[in-house]
Design a protein around this motif. Structure first.
Motif, PDB file in Angstrom:
ATOM      1  N   GLU A 159       0.830  -1.206   0.000  1.00 31.71           N
ATOM      2  CA  GLU A 159       0.000   0.000   0.000  1.00 31.71           C
ATOM      3  C   GLU A 159       0.865   1.258   0.000  1.00 31.71           C
ATOM      4  OE1 GLU A 159      -2.499  -0.746   3.384  1.00 31.71           O
ATOM      5  OE2 GLU A 159      -3.271  -2.571   2.431  1.00 31.71           O
ATOM      6  N   HIS A 160       1.909   1.284   0.829  1.00 31.03           N
ATOM      7  CA  HIS A 160       2.815   2.437   0.834  1.00 31.03           C
ATOM      8  C   HIS A 160       3.448   2.637  -0.541  1.00 31.03           C
ATOM      9  CE1 HIS A 160       2.340   3.156   4.994  1.00 31.03           C
ATOM     10  NE2 HIS A 160       3.296   2.390   5.480  1.00 31.03           N
ATOM     11  N   VAL A 161       3.951   1.552  -1.120  1.00 33.75           N
ATOM     12  CA  VAL A 161       4.667   1.657  -2.400  1.00 33.75           C
ATOM     13  C   VAL A 161       3.721   2.054  -3.534  1.00 33.75           C
ATOM     14  CG1 VAL A 161       5.913   0.291  -4.143  1.00 33.75           C
ATOM     15  CG2 VAL A 161       6.584   0.167  -1.745  1.00 33.75           C
ATOM     16  N   ALA A 162       2.504   1.526  -3.515  1.00 40.72           N
ATOM     17  CA  ALA A 162       1.543   1.883  -4.561  1.00 40.72           C
ATOM     18  C   ALA A 162       1.159   3.366  -4.466  1.00 40.72           C
ATOM     19  CB  ALA A 162       0.299   1.000  -4.465  1.00 40.72           C
ATOM     20  N   VAL A 163       0.912   3.847  -3.251  1.00 42.56           N
ATOM     21  CA  VAL A 163       0.552   5.263  -3.077  1.00 42.56           C
ATOM     22  C   VAL A 163       1.737   6.154  -3.452  1.00 42.56           C
ATOM     23  CG1 VAL A 163      -0.067   7.048  -1.391  1.00 42.56           C
ATOM     24  CG2 VAL A 163      -1.254   4.843  -1.357  1.00 42.56           C
ATOM     25  N   GLY A 164       2.931   5.791  -2.960  1.00 43.78           N
ATOM     26  CA  GLY A 164       4.125   6.561  -3.331  1.00 43.78           C
ATOM     27  C   GLY A 164       4.383   6.507  -4.819  1.00 43.78           C
ATOM     28  N   GLY A 165       4.159   5.317  -5.399  1.00 38.69           N
ATOM     29  CA  GLY A 165       4.311   5.169  -6.847  1.00 38.69           C
ATOM     30  C   GLY A 165       3.351   6.068  -7.600  1.00 38.69           C
TER      31      GLY A 165
END
Length: 361
Positions: A15-21
């Motif tokens: 979730e963190h990586v998708a939002v940051g992405g």
């Protein structure tokens, strides 16, 4: 963490990586909701693995995975299985020639792109490398081809379209890079707007020298800033700080125009007198005739109330948004971002000067 790979990829990390992405997507890079769903599916299915590119034998082959198409296309139909299928078709073709694929690499950052590859890794057992063709999203295949020349012959596979219908396509093309990329783009249009892609096998040694290396830590840090902030204004400021950027404007979307053409979304946005152009991703930001940011600088829109990233395809008039900009120097960029000729199509698409700003001496 990135020195040792990512041994335990959790739902929260996804979730963190998708939002940051999605923030690093700069308006493009695919659907955040679909990215989170795809990443969760990968974690539920098995154990996707991410390793530093330095851990690979230099001669091992790295295969890039991506989605190609127009984010706003309404007829697109690509299943998670299609992303796996594209990899399997490419791996089989290479295997038939005695070339073994050792790892996968996602092509860019974005709400979907940042986690693309996790499911393929979980299913095939191939690790992902902690690298991308670019640590931000970009519109064209050649920009994401890590310095391969237009006339280099490459292998590209595209899979998508509703199963059992005339729109369903499985295409394997071996052609010069520019031709292969445009064939895949045409296939995306024929499939309803999007295809899952596996493409451009290169040696790990070549990828290490030409790709954007170590990208997941930045995406996670940006995503964490958004998801742990108390409110939208804090999230926006925190994102700008993490990226050594600034908040260019917070205001209302006064106008938004988007046309899907040639497999791309192209259009313009005005936010409180600030004019943005986009070609899938934001390309330019101007105010009163002054250029404030130019691709590959990051220009990205966040919901002013929640801090959540909003893609160019998801904007609407009357929305309250913040435009965050960060210099290209804050981003991990691959070799495709250092060639002025690859920016000529951008100028044609958005009708604004880009090269003179992106390649200032």
């Amino acid at each position: 963490m990135s020195n040792h790979g990512y041994d335990d990829i959790t739902a929260e990390w996804v979730e963190h990586v998708a939002v940051g992405g999605a923030v690093l997507g700069g308006g493009g890079g695919g659907s955040l909701d679909e990215g989170i769903e795809f990443g969760h599916l990968a974690v539920e299915y098995g154990d996707p693995e991410i390793v530093p590119i330095s851990e690979l034998d230099p001669t091992e082959v790295v295969l890039t995975v991506s989605g190609v198409g127009a984010p706003a296309a309404t007829e697109s139909h690509v299943r998670p299985a299609d992303y796996v299928r594209a990899v399997e078709l490419a791996v089989d073709r290479l295997d038939a020639r005695g070339t073994t694929v050792g790892a996968l690499m996602t092509n860019e950052m974005g709400g979907f792109a940042a986690v693309n590859g996790l499911l393929q890794s979980a299913v095939t057992g191939l690790p992902l490398v902690d690298a991308t063709c670019n640590g931000r999203a970009h519109p064209t295949g050649p920009m994401g081809s890590i310095g391969l020349s237009e006339d280099e012959v490459v292998l590209q596979v595209g899979v998508g379209g509703e199963p059992g219908s005339e729109r369903h396509h499985e295409l394997l093309v071996e052609a010069q890079l520019g031709s292969a990329a445009s064939t895949i783009r045409q296939t995306a249009e024929a499939a309803g707007g999007l295809v899952a892609v596996a493409r451009n096998p290169v040696s790990a040694d070549y990828a290490a020298s030409n790709a954007a290396v170590t990208v997941y830590d930045q995406a996670e840090a940006v995503g964490r800033a958004v998801r742990t902030a108390a409110d939208g204004a804090t999230a926006v400021d925190d994102v700008a700080n993490v990226l050594d950027g600034e908040v260019a404007v917070t205001g209302t979307v006064e106008s938004w125009a988007l046309e899907t053409t040639g497999g791309f979304d192209v259009g313009t946005v005005t936010v409180d007198g600030h004019e943005l152009t986009f070609w899938n991703e934001y390309m330019t930001l101007d105010r009163d005739g002054e250029r404030l940011a130019t691709f590959p600088d990051l220009i990205t829109t966040l919901d002013a109330e929640t801090g959540e990233p909003i893609s160019t395809a998801e904007l609407s008039e009357g929305q309250s948004v913040s435009v965050v900009v960060a210099p290209a120097s804050s981003l991990a960029l691959g070799a495709g971002m250092h060639r002025p000729e690859l920016f000529e199509p951008v100028e044609e698409a958005v009708g604004e000067p880009v090269i003179e700003y992106a390649f200032e001496e």
